[in-house]
Structure formats: C-alpha cells, structure tokens
Design an enzyme around this catalytic site. Sequence first.
Site, PDB file in Angstrom:
ATOM      1  N   TYR A 160       2.465   6.531  11.466  1.00 31.18           N
ATOM      2  CA  TYR A 160       2.779   5.176  11.950  1.00 31.18           C
ATOM      3  C   TYR A 160       3.745   4.411  11.033  1.00 31.18           C
ATOM      4  O   TYR A 160       4.191   3.320  11.380  1.00 31.18           O
ATOM      5  CB  TYR A 160       1.496   4.356  12.114  1.00 31.18           C
ATOM      6  CG  TYR A 160       0.603   4.311  10.877  1.00 31.18           C
ATOM      7  CD1 TYR A 160       0.900   3.462   9.810  1.00 31.18           C
ATOM      8  CD2 TYR A 160      -0.516   5.132  10.774  1.00 31.18           C
ATOM      9  CE1 TYR A 160       0.102   3.429   8.679  1.00 31.18           C
ATOM     10  CE2 TYR A 160      -1.317   5.111   9.636  1.00 31.18           C
ATOM     11  CZ  TYR A 160      -1.012   4.250   8.600  1.00 31.18           C
ATOM     12  OH  TYR A 160      -1.799   4.225   7.475  1.00 31.18           O
ATOM     13  N   ARG A 185       0.867  -1.181   0.000  1.00 30.67           N
ATOM     14  CA  ARG A 185       0.000   0.000   0.000  1.00 30.67           C
ATOM     15  C   ARG A 185       0.902   1.229   0.000  1.00 30.67           C
ATOM     16  O   ARG A 185       1.480   1.574   1.028  1.00 30.67           O
ATOM     17  CB  ARG A 185      -0.911  -0.011   1.228  1.00 30.67           C
ATOM     18  CG  ARG A 185      -2.144   0.879   1.104  1.00 30.67           C
ATOM     19  CD  ARG A 185      -2.838   1.061   2.444  1.00 30.67           C
ATOM     20  NE  ARG A 185      -2.088   2.006   3.272  1.00 30.67           N
ATOM     21  CZ  ARG A 185      -2.130   2.020   4.601  1.00 30.67           C
ATOM     22  NH1 ARG A 185      -2.858   1.134   5.257  1.00 30.67           N
ATOM     23  NH2 ARG A 185      -1.413   2.910   5.278  1.00 30.67           N
ATOM     24  N   HIS A 231      -4.136   4.741   4.043  1.00 31.07           N
ATOM     25  CA  HIS A 231      -5.245   3.798   3.896  1.00 31.07           C
ATOM     26  C   HIS A 231      -6.346   4.386   3.027  1.00 31.07           C
ATOM     27  O   HIS A 231      -6.911   3.705   2.169  1.00 31.07           O
ATOM     28  CB  HIS A 231      -5.803   3.454   5.275  1.00 31.07           C
ATOM     29  CG  HIS A 231      -7.086   2.704   5.219  1.00 31.07           C
ATOM     30  ND1 HIS A 231      -7.145   1.394   4.804  1.00 31.07           N
ATOM     31  CD2 HIS A 231      -8.357   3.092   5.468  1.00 31.07           C
ATOM     32  CE1 HIS A 231      -8.404   0.996   4.829  1.00 31.07           C
ATOM     33  NE2 HIS A 231      -9.160   2.004   5.207  1.00 31.07           N
TER      34      HIS A 231
END
Lengths: 408, 408, 324, 324
Positions: A308, A295, A299
């Site tokens: 993160y 990815r 998100h």
Amino acid sequence: MRREEEVGPDLDPALDARQAPLPGRSERTAEPRATRFLREFPIQRVLDEDGRADPAAVLLPDEAVRPLYRWMVLSRALDERMVMLQRQGRIGFYVGLFGEEATVVGTTAGMGDGDWIFPCYREHVASLMRGFPLTAFLHNLFGNSADVVKGRQMPCHEAWRPGHFMSVSSPIGTQLPQAVGAAWAARIKGEEMVSLVYFGDGATSSHDFHTAMSFAAVRRVPVVFACRNNGWAISTPLEQQMATETIAQKAHAYGVRAERVDGNDVLAVHAATRRARAAAVAGQGPTLLELVTYRMEGHSTSDDPRAYRPETLVEPWKKKDPIQRVRSYLFRRGVLDEAADARLRDEVRDELVAALREAESRPPKPPLASMFDEVYAAPLRQQREQLDELESALADDPRISDPRHADA
Amino acid sequence: MRREEEVGPDLDPALDARQAPLPGRSERTAEPRATRFLREFPIQRVLDEDGRADPAAVLLPDEAVRPLYRWMVLSRALDERMVMLQRQGRIGFYVGLFGEEATVVGTTAGMGDGDWIFPCYREHVASLMRGFPLTAFLHNLFGNSADVVKGRQMPCHEAWRPGHFMSVSSPIGTQLPQAVGAAWAARIKGEEMVSLVYFGDGATSSHDFHTAMSFAAVRRVPVVFACRNNGWAISTPLEQQMATETIAQKAHAYGVRAERVDGNDVLAVHAATRRARAAAVAGQGPTLLELVTYRMEGHSTSDDPRAYRPETLVEPWKKKDPIQRVRSYLFRRGVLDEAADARLRDEVRDELVAALREAESRPPKPPLASMFDEVYAAPLRQQREQLDELESALADDPRISDPRHADA
Amino acid sequence: MPVLNVLQAVNDALKVEMRRNRDVVVLGEDVGRFGGVFRATQGLFEEFGADRVIDTPLAEGGIVGTAIGMALYGLRPVPEIQFADYIFPAMDQLVNEAAKYRYRSGGQYSCPMVVRAPYGGGIKGGHYHSQSPEAHFIHTPGLKVVVPSNPHDAKGLLLSALRDPDPVLFFEPKRVYRAAKGEVPAGEYLEPLGKARITRTGAQVTILAWGAMWHEADQAAREAAAEGIDCEVIDLRSLQPLDLDTIVASVSKTGRAVVVHEAPRTCGFGAELSALIQERCFLHLEAPVARVTGFDTPFPYTLENEYLPRAPRILRAVREALAY
Amino acid sequence: MPVLNVLQAVNDALKVEMRRNRDVVVLGEDVGRFGGVFRATQGLFEEFGADRVIDTPLAEGGIVGTAIGMALYGLRPVPEIQFADYIFPAMDQLVNEAAKYRYRSGGQYSCPMVVRAPYGGGIKGGHYHSQSPEAHFIHTPGLKVVVPSNPHDAKGLLLSALRDPDPVLFFEPKRVYRAAKGEVPAGEYLEPLGKARITRTGAQVTILAWGAMWHEADQAAREAAAEGIDCEVIDLRSLQPLDLDTIVASVSKTGRAVVVHEAPRTCGFGAELSALIQERCFLHLEAPVARVTGFDTPFPYTLENEYLPRAPRILRAVREALAY
Ligand SMILES: Cc1ncc(C[n+]2csc(CCOP(=O)(O)OP(=O)(O)O)c2C)c(N)n1
Ligand SMILES: Cc1ncc(C[n+]2csc(CCOP(=O)(O)OP(=O)(O)O)c2C)c(N)n1
Ligand SMILES: [Mg+2]
Ligand SMILES: [Mg+2]
C-alpha cells in the site's frame, strides 16, 4: 515551496500528499487545505539534519545527551534483532519503533522518574529506560516461564510497575483516559505526578482520544499527550485519517496547549516535553505534543507495507534518521568519535546477545495454574474448577498442548 | 464590558460564568480563558432584541417569516400544555424546547424538504414542520393504540418517515454518525441530500460527536451539525462540560466550517443554515453551527432546576425570548398586529385542544402482538413463542397488566 | 468447482453481491486500497472504486454508526471490524441503535447491514486478537448472528446475510481462514440463515459446534468412532436465528448433548443451548448437557492450545456423557 | 434502627466509606452539586468537596476510563452510570481494560472500583431507561456483578464492593429505589459478595431471583403458599461470584427451579443458572428448570407491565413445574 518559509522545512511529505485529491466523489470538490495551523504551530527543532544546533537552544549538557543516543541505538538494534527472530520463527510477533526513536527517548527523558508512562505498543525503549531489564523484555517476547506477564499477552505487551510503566494493551486509545485518571488521582492525593501517554496519529480518531482530552482539559489535569505522528495507521495515511493540516490544532477543540515538534530531533522532543511538563505542574493542564516523524518499516511483523505504500514516500525520510542526527551532534561536540561509537555499539550488541541467550534458556511455558490466576485477586469457583478440569484432561491426553493436533 | 465590543453583545452568561474558578484543586490555578475564538466566531445576528433588522440582512420575505413565527408559537403552546398534562398525570413524561424555539424552527426552515433530519429529543416542532400530524404526536405522548411507534418508546420519541424525520432515541450523540452515514449514502447514490442533525452542548463530549465530525470532515460529507448550546446538560453547566470559550472552535479539530449564531434569532439561524447547506452542496463538507441559546426550564418534566441553578442566571435570558423577538419584527413590518396575533394564538390553541381530545379518545394500549412485531422484519421463534406464552398467561391471570399488582 | 479457502470465499461473496447490487458498500479500517489486514476485501477497491470500498478513520463506533446511517438511507453497508475484539467501541451503536431502530420507529425505518469481523483464537493473538463475543449480540434482540465454519457456508451464508432485512453480525473463523479449504460454487447461491447442518449422523451423542470449533468437534467425533462411540455432529452456522428443531430432534434421539465454544463458559451461548435443550428434551436426556468451552479467563497467549476446547477435551466430554 | 429506602441506603454507604477512606471518590454525570438524577449522591459534594465528588463531561467511556486510571494510581473510584442503558459507550473500557488489567499485567496492577448504575424497568422508562445488562458483564471474566434487592443489602453489599480488590458492577434496582424500605444499621457493616440469601424456605420449588424481581418472586411464593405450594425463594444478591452451593443444595432438595430476570431471555443470566443447575442437580430434577424473564424484544413502554416477569407469570411457572 512557499510553505517552506512559512513553517520551516517541511518534515512531513504527508502534508504534500494532503494537497492531493481525496479518493471518492469528494475528488470533484477537492481544494488545497489551509496552511493557517501550519503557521500557528511551526515545527519546533533544535538539531538540523546534519546535527548542527544553536547552543542557546540546547538544554542538556553533552554527558546527558550521550545516554539518549545510546538508548536510541539500543532501540534500533533491538528492533532489528527481534524482526530477524520473528522471521526465523523464534518469536511470534514484533512491533518496532524504526525511525521514531527520538519521539520516545526524548519524551521519556523529559519527564520525572516518578511520572507514570501509559504506553501504546511501540515504546519498549521507554520501559527499558525505566529499568525494565532487557532480559525481562525478551522473556515477554517469548511469553516464557520467566515472563513478568506470565505468557498471557502477545509479544511487545510488557508492563513494569517498578518503573511506573503501565500495561501495554492492543486496543487503540484505551490508555488515554486512564492516563488522565492517574494524573487526576495524583493531584487529588496532593502528589506531583504528571502522566505521559503515548499514542499514534490514527488513535486521534478513537473515542478515547476525545474523552481523554475533554476530561483533562476541563479540569486542567496534568498530562502530557505524546502523539507519534508517523503518517500511517497500518495502511491508512494521515490524509485519510483526518482533514486537518496538523494534529496540534486538535487542541483547540479542548482549549489546551499544543506544540508541533520535529519528532526526529531528540533534543527538540526533550525540550518540548520539559515545557509541557512544566505547564502541567504549573496548573495549566495538559499539552498535546504532535511529534512529527515517519514509520520507516511495516506496521508490525504481520504487515508488508509494499502492498500500500510506494518506497518513494519513504525515501525523503531516510536522510532524516533521528539516530544519525544526534550522532553527528555528538561528533561535532567532540564527545563521541568512531572508536567510541563502535565500542558503544559492540556493548549494545553484546547485551542483546547475552539477554537473548538467557531468555531462550528458560522453560518456554508458564505453569498451567498461571492461566487461572489473577483473573481476580483470588480465583472464583470457575477458575478453581476449570484448572482441575484442565489438569485432569491433560493428564488423560497430552495432545491438548500439541499445536498441530487436529488443526483443520 | 470589553468583550462586548469585540464579539458583539454577549448572549451567553455562561461565558462570564466561565471566568469563574472551576471547582476542585484546579481552582488554585484558575486563569481567565482566552477570548481569541470569541473574536474568530462572532455571534451572527439579524434581529436585535427589539426585533429590529437591517433589511439587507433579511433573506426571507415577510410572508415566509410569518409561518416561522406561528411554528414557534405552536411549539411553546404545545410545551406549556404538555407540561401541564404531565403534572396532571395524564402523560408520563415530557421534554420541551422552552426558549430554544428559534434554533429548531430556523434550522429546519433553512433546509430542503428532501433533507433528512436526525433529531435529539427536543425538536418536536421540526417533526410537525415536516408534516407529522399534531394528533399523531399526541398519540405518541400517550403511547396509545394509534401511536405511530406503537407505544414502544417513551413520550417525545417520535419518528416520521414521510417527513424524513428520523427516530428519536435517548442515548446522547448516537444520531450524529448516523446523520453522516445517510448524507454519505445520498452522495454515493448521486442524490443531493444534506443531513441536518440536532444535538446539545453536552453531546459534544460524546464519543459519537468526535467520530461523526471526523468521518464527515475527512470525506467532506454534506451534513449540517446543529448544536443547540443551551448552556446546560441537565445540571452540568457548559463550563464544566468543556474548557473552551466556544463550541464553534471544535471545528478546528476536524478542519471544517463553523459559525456561532444567536440561537434566539430565528432569521439568523435560518440564514446560517442556508449558508451551511450551500457549502455542503458545493462539496465543502460539513458545517458546525453553534446556536447560542438558553434552557429556560428544567431539563425535562423529571427535573427541577432549582436544585442546581440560581434563577439569577435565567433572568437575563427572559428579555431575549426568541418568540417575542420575531413577533416585534413582524409588528414592525406591519404584517402582524394584536388582533391577527390573537387570532393566530386562538387557532393554535384550538388545534391543540382538538388534537388532545382526539388523542385521549383512543384506546390507551396497542395490541399485545405489537410488543413482539418488528423486533425483526419477521418474528423469530422467540417472539412467536413468547407472544403465545404471554397471551395464555394473560388469559389465566389478567393481573399481569395491573400496574399496582405486587409493586414493592 | 473451484477450491477456495474461507477468506477467498468471503471475498468472492462480496464481489458477487457488489456486482449484483450497486447499494452494497464496504467500509472499515484498511479495507480499501490495502484490501484488509486479512485481505478479505482484496480487489474490491480496484473493481468497485473508492465510493463503494471505503477506508475509514480509526473508530469502530464511527464505522458502525455511519453504516447505520447508510443503511437507513437505503444502502447495504458491510462494515468490517478488523478483529472481533475491537467491536466493543461500537457496542452502543449496535445494541442501542442498530438492534432497536426498526422496532422503536414502529417499522418506519430499518438498518439492514452485515457487520463482518474475524473472531476466535488459534493464531497466537493473545487477549485482543482472539475473543469470541457472539453471546453479547445473541442477547440483543434485533440482531442476527452468523458464524460459518467452511468456505462453502462462508459464501452462501454471507450472500444470504447481504440480502437479509435485519442487521447481521457475521463472525469469521480466522483460525481456519486459510486452513479450511473446499469446493465453492462460482457465482450466486444462498445458504439460508437459521438452518443448521448435520455434518455427521450418529445415535449416541449430539455435538453442537460452529465456526472454527466445528473442526475440533468433527475430529473428536472421528476419534470417538474409532472407540465405537457414534456421535452426531451439528454445525449450527446461524446462532440467531437458531435452528432449534434440528437440535431438539437430534438430542431427543441421542439423549446426550455436548456443546462446544471458544468464548468463556459463564454466560456463553453454550448456556443458552444447554437451557433450551433441557427445557425441550428433558425426558429424553440420559446425561446433563455438557459444555466444553474456553475458560473463564482472558484469552491467553502461550497456553492458547490449552485454553481452546479442542478435540481431546470434547472427546472426554463425549465419553463422560456416555458413562453418566 | 433507622428505616431507609434503597436510595438512602446507597447514599449512606457512600458516606460511611468516604468518611473511612479518603481514597474513595465519586464521579459521573450530575453526581456533584446536584447529587445525581436519582439523588443517590446527595450531600456528598457538600461533605467531601469537589475533589472527591466529581461532575464529569457527558461521556461514559471517559468516566470509566478515567476511573480505571484513578484506580491504577490507588484511589477507589465509584463511577456512576446515570442509567444502566448508557453503560455501552463504556463497554470497551470495562471489557477490554478493567476486566483484564490485573491479569494482563501479571498482577502488577489492578483497578478496583465500583461502577454504580440504576438498572431495570418498572418506571415507564421505555427502551433506554429500563434495560438490565448484567449478562454482558457476567460473561466477562475479571468483573464482578452485584444486585441488591433491599436497603439492608444495598448498603452492606456496596460497602463490601467498595473494599473488594476487583472491579465490581453494582446494579441498583431503580424500580424499588424508593418503594423498598427497611431497617438499615447505622454505620459500618458488610454483606459478603458471593453469598445468596434464602428469604423463604420451602420444599417443593426453588425460585431464584435478584434485584427488583426478588419482590415479584416473593409475592409469587406467598400466593403459591395460599394454594398450598411450598416455595423456597433465594435472593442471589451477587451474580458474580455466584453462591452456587446454596442454589445446588436448594434445588437438590426441591427438585424444581424457576429462574426470574428482567433481561431478555435468550443468553440472559437465567440460561447460565439453568445450565449450572442441570449440570449439578441432574438426577434430582423433577422438571426442567423454568425461565420467567423479560421477552426477546427491546424494553417496551405502554406494555411494560406485560413485559416484566411479574408474580402472576412466576406463579404460573411454579404451578407448571409442580405439574410436570
Ligand atoms: C480499537 C482498535 N481498532 C483497531 C485496531 C487494529 N490496529 C492496530 S494498530 C492500528 C493502527 C494504529 O495507528 P496509529 O494510531 O497511527 O499508531 P502507529 O501504529 O502508527 O504507531 C490499528 C487499526 C486496534 N488495535 N484497536
Ligand atoms: C449516553 C447517555 N448518557 C447519559 C444520558 C442521560 N442524559 C439525558 S439528557 C442529558 C444531558 C444532555 O445535555 P445536552 O446534550 O446539552 O442536551 P440538552 O438536554 O441540553 O438539550 C443526559 C446526561 C443519556 N441520555 N445518554
Ligand atoms: Mg501512526
Ligand atoms: Mg444543553
């Protein structure tokens, strides 16, 4: 790196990350994971990172590969444009496929036109490949009066029956047993239909993954389980999602076929899908495809991965871009050159611009009645009464529709 | 039978049954299952069917084996007596362990006294081994005024905190993640406690099996997953529950340890439990124990297996009786003879008779207030008001308590 | 006193209690290193470590089931459900296990825990980021249900929930997560579960609301006042246990009640309130108890403002009650 | 006409419809070779074969999720949940998927199916073989909820449900599975969903009930008659859609209503009925709408007769309504 030879170039930094101790007390006892299943499920690949391929391994003629490339280009262009729109506040939300294009284009291309697709929420390009008009997709993002789902769902929750593309829903995993049920139904009706169901690495932890695999396995239901292993579930890395070195090995719990595939190699994904579908049709039941990819962005537009995820984890994947890879292949094959590619990209951009203009020209809101329709095949007393109630309330006081009114 | 040599004497006719075609369309494509995992997980055994053992393989001194035998005898005697009672209408329901005694006695004996036990619903003997008085267990069957759970649950839903024996509940699988949470909590508190959780082969299909295994695996939580594979989930045979040749292999989906054990060999079950507990304490996380046994009777007193299970399937298991096997072992070792065994069985019978007399002497009903207590730590308005409401209604019209009144 | 929003108040309550009680642990999806998708658990991982602030796999049933086990063993788990819409995979563990464990074990065991979940509409979340499932849990004896409307209560009620002996569902009004700001005492203070707050006293109509909709009720009352209608507004705060005495006293006085909630009307908590009021205030009622609620449809996207029971619809119900 | 009990009527309805419509398939735990733990599907496996009568693995979420997929593809699945208490693992598929699929796809897809589940107490089933979860599903727009009380309706309503375009939860009163016998027409007939039946006409008090509790309501009405109290008894039969017109007409006439159900009182369907009645019959009501229900506790074992809202407690409420 020893594993290198054993399982081929490691496409998945998460695998290394997985050697790192887990957080928590378990740290004290962390031990390196086994590599047994990395050996059992070597990563299937047709194109190397420079787009070179062993001709023997390529199933598709060049003229069939070119459209796959175009779909991938379109998907990327769409994602980039829609993220921009969201930043400008013109749409409320967007969830894209950045870097995972080959997993979706390759699988959808590998299925039959009559096969049903059960999407997760990143597979917009699959709906387009199945004939969902780009303009209609944009109507859905705006939730406007022309939206095929009548402005009822968030952006990126499309559904397109003519293309056997099912309804996107947010809850993780729910589409999995549904895909099994549809394929099972087709078999009962004596029709040769194989379900293709998309889900992520995080979804393998869901209840529904387990029941879908169990039900499909025990009756050998013809389903292709396409897991986009992009290494992350929002902020949760693969190694905190599961203790296994692969997702493919989860197939052993159910006694079904599995393959681990380079998810950035559209030809490998396509070939593996063909094999899975053939096995399903031959009555061998479902296949679990682990499509190893990454990815590349947040998100969704609601997420900022910098909170993160260190950039260093993303870096190695940039040179693995699935679009570049098939592009180089087409250049090598001499069926694409700079000029043709530029034309192709211009076409795509123009399509997008035209569709966007069309979508933004539509009345932004579906009619009030659409809120009460189709809860049931025919409205019950509640929906009828409540529509009247709302209409007269609105007649009294139009502020009801005003988003700013009375917000705390 | 070729598999014989490969995996040792086959204890599990269901494995053969599994070679049979599945019902439904899938029949057309039925193919024999792989035996790979039968080889990977050979059935662990210490005692052969005549109770012979390689002394080197026996962990327990004779004086420690004898009590295990006694518990198994007690369990069987209890089951037989309670089924009789149910037929006589003296209790409403019973669910027994017929033929599976070694799976429960061996596992419970293999754990530490401080370890918590999360039961399914057949492990009554485990509660007794943990100090639950036989009389108290019978109070629970009668749901009488002395019942430790106050007549609130069906028979066989005991709970016994002093013995770290948790509360039996009917929903399949729910105890599994709870066992993980308790063991995880102990680790967080820095206490060496390993959870033992019981469940059946059918429960491996439940949502909770999947999440419990996932959660335990990814953090290496110290849990012993004890699966009583008795071949049946009510009328559903193993081969319609799953397509795998073993349950042990399901561990591969989570990356955890697994063993396949002769569930009718109490010494093998005990030894495997010890290994599993030691691995958990060593920080290696959970182990999935597949305890291969057979459900010799109906699912419960509500079930008549003749409706779905040919006696011929049960026959081969009769000579594998777990109690006979350890009995022969003790006879061979010379620590038990006919006379001593007869005395032991008389003791057990007398215990039962005395406990039964005691239980049936108690007032059959708990006090009305007990229906409203402990819904919350302290009753809310609803429970207080509703107790008053019921008390005055009963004062008015005692027929409220009359089971026969107004039944359609 | 520091001014915080609801998210900061929730975060503060968790920190205060985790410092006080080593047994409090937080678990859920993305709650650890990341600090939660709404950042409600921000900073906890750094301060309390990976043992007490746990990122879990993606399975709500596993999160709640594991939390029950932790609670049985003596911890005080605080499972987070990322959106209340995703609580349904945990329904079985909540309804059949957490709610019944104390009762069915004859009081030998209990599983006190606080299930936190952002709930409700108003953030353009469509079907699956907008639902208000409170009625399911109020219908489940053994569970408690708390819904704060402001930062002060969010902290005070959460601290009480974290010390409550029973499982508590703590639904947080995400629509006003950041919008609702207010003074919040530093450190420890408790708002008792089961006490409503009369936020506005009035003589003619009682408006019952909670969570995000309290703000709409308050707005409606202010607009009503401008029309010369004198409303009493009650923020229920805790739905189970319910402060029925305060409700009955108010409606006995005003003779009129309007109940407001986001969830679909049919079988929503408004039905229970309506039933309770007419059972207890029958002879005082001047008009039927009115329900101003979300409609009996899935939660829509484009038309969410029309769906939500906002001030204009509440005001309308107030006028109708008065004119009845 | 043949005399059947409720189980036989359900079985007969399934056979009639499976003969008529090849798309009807039955799936669930133990429903195949065995014919179901209550034998409701007995003989179907033999007549319709393993393709249409499917024994599934043990997972309700999988049963319902699979059924949704079958329905989407054009079959008419009839998933059986072995006991209504075990429907919670399927809650997410029912509430977030089945209920919303038509709506969220803009009407492109739908998933008509009939989820059958024996519900309710009275068989000494304790916590987990006695629950009545209907309120959860009535609170979920997109689902229909049907509960027959007798063999004739069990067959006629099930046949209608099997032809309904929407997902229907069909709760069967296992307490009277065998006890309730009656004449059942052979072959095909339809009882419409959404029509209540007035089983006894009366002038003074309306009693609303469904399923197993209708028999208690009827008994109470007969005993009331002996005291000279004239009750009207309505068997609702279908809870969603609800035949509100019949209810309103009756209560407008009698001025008194007693609602009976087994589920816990708080937030049960009785609350919705009470709210609807006082909204629509306010000026006709002589007494508060009374609720005679299961108590707000888990379903007990030894004291189940005391727990159930049986005739003596209903009769008491009738007397109180009259004396109010
Ligand atoms: C049942 C449920 N729980 C939580 C969420 C919130 N959520 C949305 S996406 C997501 C992560 C999914 O990760 P993955 O399955 O790997 O798919 P990806 O987004 O990586 O493609 C989560 C937790 C949800 N949508 N549904
Ligand atoms: C969630 C749920 N669904 C269905 C049931 C009904 N039921 C009770 S026992 C059982 C079979 C369990 O089989 P298995 O797990 O193998 O345990 P065994 O009885 O063989 O020991 C079923 C389906 C239940 N108790 N819970
Ligand atoms: Mg992912
Ligand atoms: Mg079994």
